[in-house]
Scaffold this motif. Structure first.
Motif: not given
Length: 125
Positions: A22-27, A29-33
């Motif tokens: 699983i390739l994962r990137r954390v973005t 959004l409104d201060g939530v990962a």
């Protein structure tokens, strides 16, 4: 061999011989990962002793990916003014291998005739 032929051959090879990752990137959004995951096959192997250097150490792994699942998933990337290919993982992204979250340390995109046809990663952890 055309870029499409090279990519198709890699996709078939990984489908037959690869292991699921699983390739994962954390973005954010409104201060939530918010993790963005892409499940795909990959070839994962440890480095040989002669491949170890200052930045590649025992326990690191070499990983070969196809860009096809990344593109199909619309994996998140922010267009870069410097021309960086957002389809390519970057240091700080994660790769889950056999249930273990590993850190992507480096990525080397491979292009044929200007087309992205494979991605090689160094992962640690």
């Amino acid at each position: 061999m055309t870029p499409l032929q090279a990519l198709a051959a890699l996709d078939l090879w990984l489908a037959e011989f690869g292991s699921p990752v699983i390739l994962r990137r954390v973005t954010w959004l409104d201060g939530v990962a918010v993790p963005a995951d892409v499940e795909m096959p990959a070839m994962v192997r440890g480095y040989q002793p002669h491949e170890l250097t200052g930045s590649t150490v025992q326990g690191d792994s070499s990983v070969l990916l196809s860009p096809t699942p990344i593109i199909k998933a619309g994996w998140p990337g922010v267009p870069s003014a410097d021309g960086t290919d957002v389809r390519v993982p970057v240091r700080g992204d994660k790769l889950v291998i056999a249930g273990r979250v590993r850190n992507i340390e480096a990525a080397a995109p491979i292009y044929v005739a200007g087309e992205l046809v494979r991605i090689e990663l160094q992962v640690s952890g």
